[in-house]
Scaffold this active site. Structure first.
Site, PDB file in Angstrom:
ATOM      1  N   ASP A  59       0.814  -1.211   0.000  1.00 20.01           N
ATOM      2  CA  ASP A  59       0.000   0.000   0.000  1.00 20.01           C
ATOM      3  C   ASP A  59       0.847   1.260   0.000  1.00 20.01           C
ATOM      4  O   ASP A  59       0.363   2.335  -0.374  1.00 20.01           O
ATOM      5  CB  ASP A  59      -0.922  -0.008   1.231  1.00 20.01           C
ATOM      6  CG  ASP A  59      -1.985   1.083   1.169  1.00 20.01           C
ATOM      7  OD1 ASP A  59      -2.670   1.172   0.132  1.00 20.01           O
ATOM      8  OD2 ASP A  59      -2.117   1.851   2.137  1.00 20.01           O
ATOM      9  N   ARG A  60       2.122   1.178   0.405  1.00 22.47           N
ATOM     10  CA  ARG A  60       2.995   2.349   0.427  1.00 22.47           C
ATOM     11  C   ARG A  60       3.447   2.762  -0.962  1.00 22.47           C
ATOM     12  O   ARG A  60       3.882   3.904  -1.154  1.00 22.47           O
ATOM     13  CB  ARG A  60       4.223   2.071   1.297  1.00 22.47           C
ATOM     14  CG  ARG A  60       3.908   2.006   2.775  1.00 22.47           C
ATOM     15  CD  ARG A  60       3.438   3.329   3.306  1.00 22.47           C
ATOM     16  NE  ARG A  60       3.056   3.237   4.716  1.00 22.47           N
ATOM     17  CZ  ARG A  60       2.487   4.214   5.391  1.00 22.47           C
ATOM     18  NH1 ARG A  60       2.213   5.344   4.784  1.00 22.47           N
ATOM     19  NH2 ARG A  60       2.175   4.051   6.659  1.00 22.47           N
ATOM     20  N   LEU A  66      -8.024   5.722   2.796  1.00 25.03           N
ATOM     21  CA  LEU A  66      -8.096   6.912   1.943  1.00 25.03           C
ATOM     22  C   LEU A  66      -6.802   7.184   1.190  1.00 25.03           C
ATOM     23  O   LEU A  66      -6.723   8.179   0.464  1.00 25.03           O
ATOM     24  CB  LEU A  66      -8.442   8.139   2.800  1.00 25.03           C
ATOM     25  CG  LEU A  66      -9.848   8.139   3.419  1.00 25.03           C
ATOM     26  CD1 LEU A  66     -10.003   9.336   4.347  1.00 25.03           C
ATOM     27  CD2 LEU A  66     -10.914   8.165   2.333  1.00 25.03           C
ATOM     28  N   ARG A  67      -5.777   6.324   1.377  1.00 21.90           N
ATOM     29  CA  ARG A  67      -4.529   6.578   0.663  1.00 21.90           C
ATOM     30  C   ARG A  67      -4.732   6.509  -0.845  1.00 21.90           C
ATOM     31  O   ARG A  67      -4.100   7.253  -1.598  1.00 21.90           O
ATOM     32  CB  ARG A  67      -3.452   5.589   1.109  1.00 21.90           C
ATOM     33  CG  ARG A  67      -2.103   5.859   0.452  1.00 21.90           C
ATOM     34  CD  ARG A  67      -0.977   5.033   1.046  1.00 21.90           C
ATOM     35  NE  ARG A  67      -0.603   5.515   2.354  1.00 21.90           N
ATOM     36  CZ  ARG A  67      -0.740   4.836   3.477  1.00 21.90           C
ATOM     37  NH1 ARG A  67      -1.284   3.625   3.431  1.00 21.90           N
ATOM     38  NH2 ARG A  67      -0.379   5.327   4.629  1.00 21.90           N
ATOM     39  N   ALA A  68      -5.615   5.642  -1.307  1.00 22.00           N
ATOM     40  CA  ALA A  68      -5.864   5.545  -2.742  1.00 22.00           C
ATOM     41  C   ALA A  68      -6.404   6.860  -3.292  1.00 22.00           C
ATOM     42  O   ALA A  68      -6.021   7.286  -4.402  1.00 22.00           O
ATOM     43  CB  ALA A  68      -6.846   4.407  -3.023  1.00 22.00           C
TER      44      ALA A  68
END
Length: 658
Positions: free
Chosen positions: A204-205, A285-287
């Protein structure tokens, strides 16, 4: 690619040794990160030999140079120096030193102190000097940190990367000495999915992900070989041929960076981004943030001052595929028809066609069939039970499998020295302290109390007069720590006719899939041997890829006789080879069978070849009348016997508790 391409500022013009499907997406992803480091990096997934590393290294040469404080080992910006810099404090307005953007490679086998930096422990204890040596994270500050085969990176290094990527700061805490420094970098990783997947946190990073594979077009492949031969014959001349294009590309990146601050993200486009991320059910919410930053960079790259639907589409295609995985058996991908539905029909007035001359990197063209976005999902096993199949016919069947579930911990007895993991007890660099020992080399993890106790009896002989201890290098002791290691879990699965009953083989496949998932979570390598008919086959050599293991297991047909001895002999051969290749990784043998042996072979002799190997025998025998053959096999192997029904005991207990 039959003739030299017209110079158009494309990334692969500088190093044109690539003929891969998905290269346009790869170039676009790298360029977006070059324009805006806030995008968050790139993960390049692809088969071996697709020039992933070549293209990534080409990016560093195109990045603008950076100004640093003279003499600072941590690349501080002279206009905004890091107040906590170990080489500081720095005064503002000093004459800067300009240097190229750094490309720092993080080796898979690097040690923790090499990555984060280290203290000179011997000088600290004997001289009282707090001397700090910067690591790779400091060298990568304001540059590119490149990790080849990032999926093989050890867990403790993954933890360091996660902390630095999340905070933009590297912390080193050792023996009451605290050092921290800025560590903001563009994280670029390459990996071959056949060797295993990334931990979800690290996956995800990465802001964007790209899937690449080698072209099957003969002319393109021939052109790559032709150019490589030309480079080998005259490297300087070959580089000079593309120098002007490199310069032009670097100028375009710099211009896009300057334009980025003036690009506007309208509310309707931001709502589009939110709708797309919600529609694909991505976690967190990173996307949304990554897609927004990538859309801004895409607009700046094309010379626009406002984000359009085309920019959102291009950004979403790169930011979302790896965030849609729900378990390790899912392959990354994106349904582009769903993406178009979520974006809605774009008005020609609002969304002009992409501009610029990026040579096809606009991102709006779906990838070729079999690529990352447009690939058909792999065929799954039928849901309605067994179906005829198998290359040999003869009544072979392929049973379906249910969803994997939690299983009890199966571990290797004793204490090992393998790589860090989560299965068996092991002496590791990280974990709880269980003792102290003399260091074999430079001290990395000193045991202060043991060091003081070793020095205390000799203080009078050493002429101690003050309050402090007089220490010598041979007094030093380092901590002996115990943690958990990853193992090689070798599955030997009976696929004979005696296992072909629909309900039994479905239960077997479900159990093995559950064990595969457990092996992934515990950082194990896995291998899969099946035996039926007259032979045993190594259908999956030892690897970290649970996806490959799950795919081969689901397609496993059953039928024929039961060559149990052949399966055990094949397991012994595989384990013998793996001990030579990776002697520190201890094996765990998991034999899944009902114990019947109806083909030729001496089972007792074959079991003797596996003497001393930790093992589990999963007893698949069911019904009111049982022969106990699997129990006898477990005795011969010196293995633990586990009934098949007990592997889902964790699930049953949880249901009862609920």
């Amino acid at each position: 690619m039959g003739s030299p391409p017209v110079p158009d500022g494309r990334l692969n013009d500088a190093y044109p040794f690539t003929a891969v499907v998905g290269l346009d997406d790869l170039k676009l992803a790298l360029l977006l990160n070059a324009v805006s480091p806030r995008v968050g990096g790139v993960l390049v997934r692809g088969e071996k030999g697709t020039a992933k590393s070549t293209v990534v290294r080409a990016l560093a040469a195109q990045l603008p140079a950076v100004d640093t404080v003279a003499g600072c080992r941590f690349a501080c910006d002279p206009d905004a120096p890091d107040p906590s810099c170990p080489d500081g404090p720095h005064e503002r307005g000093v004459q800067p030193v300009r240097r190229p953007s750094a490309l720092v490679e993080l080796p898979v086998g690097a040690s923790e102190d090499r990555v984060a930096g280290s203290l000179d422990v011997e000088r600290a204890l004997t001289e009282g000097v707090k001397a700090f040596e910067p690591g790779l994270l400091a060298a990568a500050h304001r540059g590119v940190l490149y990790v080849d085969e990032v999926n093989l990176l050890h867990d403790h290094l993954v933890d360091l990367l996660l902390d630095a990527a999340a905070l933009g700061t590297c912390y080193v805490e050792r023996e009451s000495v605290s050092v921290r420094h800025a560590a903001r970098f563009l994280l670029v990783g390459t990996m071959n999915p056949e060797e295993g997947e990334l931990r979800p946190q690290l996956l995800d990073r990465f802001g964007l992900t790209v899937e690449v594979r080698a072209s099957r077009e003969p002319k393109e492949r021939a052109e790559v070989v032709r150019r490589r031969l030309a480079f080998d014959a005259d490297p300087a001349g070959f580089a000079a041929r593309w120098a002007a294009d490199e310069t032009a590309l670097a100028g375009r990146i710099a211009a896009a960076r300057e334009r980025l601050a003036g690009v506007r993200l309208p509310d309707e486009r931001l709502e589009q981004i939110a709708a797309v991320c919600a529609g694909f059910e991505v976690d967190g919410l990173r996307a949304d943030l990554v897609t927004a930053n990538a859309a801004l960079a895409h607009a700046a790259w094309h010379g626009r001052d406002e984000v359009t639907t085309d920019d959102v589409r291009a950004a979403a295609r790169l930011a979302l595929p790896h965030r849609r995985r729900r378990d390790p058996f899912d392959a990354p991908g994106l349904d582009e028809s769903l993406l178009d539905d979520l974006l809605g029909e774009a008005s020609p007035d609002d969304d002009p066609p992409p501009g610029g001359d990026d040579g096809g990197t606009g991102g709006s063209t779906p990838p070729p069939e079999g690529g990352e976005g447009g690939a058909e999902p792999p065929a799954s096993a039928p849901e309605d039970g067994d179906r005829p199949g198998g290359a040999n016919g003869g009544g072979e069947r392929v049973a379906s499998a249910a969803e994997p579930h939690a299983v009890p911990l199966l571990e290797v007895p004793g204490v090992g020295d393998g790589v860090a993991g989560r299965r068996s007890r092991s002496r590791t660099p990280r974990g709880r302290v269980v003792g102290a020992r003399r260091p074999a080399a430079k001290v990395r993890d000193p045991h202060v109390v043991a060091t003081m106790l070793a020095a205390a009896p000799h203080q009078r002989a050493r002429g101690r007069t003050g309050a402090g201890l007089v220490l010598r290098p041979d007094d030093l002791r380092e901590s002996d720590r115990e943690g958990r290691e990853g193992n090689l879990v070798l599955f030997v699965v009976d696929a004979s006719g005696s296992m072909a009953a629909r309900r039994r083989m479905t239960a077997v496949k479900t159990a093995v899939l559950s064990l595969l998932l457990d092996a992934y979570q515990r950082r194990d390598k896995i291998g899969l041997i099946t035996f039926r008919g007259r032979t045993a086959d190594l259908v999956l050599p030892p690897t970290s890829s649970v996806e490959a293991g799950a795919a081969r297991l689901r397609a496993l047909p059953t039928g024929g006789r039961t060559p149990l001895a052949a399966g055990l002999v094949r397991a012994a051969e595989v384990l013998r080879a793996e001990r030579l290749r990776d002697p520190a990784r201890r094996p765990l043998l998991v034999v899944v069978t009902d114990g019947r042996a109806t083909a030729e072979g001496d089972v007792a002799r074959a079991a003797g070849l596996l003497a001393g190997t930790a093992g589990i025998v999963v007893d698949c025998e069911d019904g009111p009348v049982r022969l106990g053959l699997a129990g006898r096999l477990a005795v011969r192997l010196g293995a633990r016997l586990v009934p098949l029904r007990d592997l889902d005991g964790v699930v049953r207990d949880q249901r009862k508790a609920a």
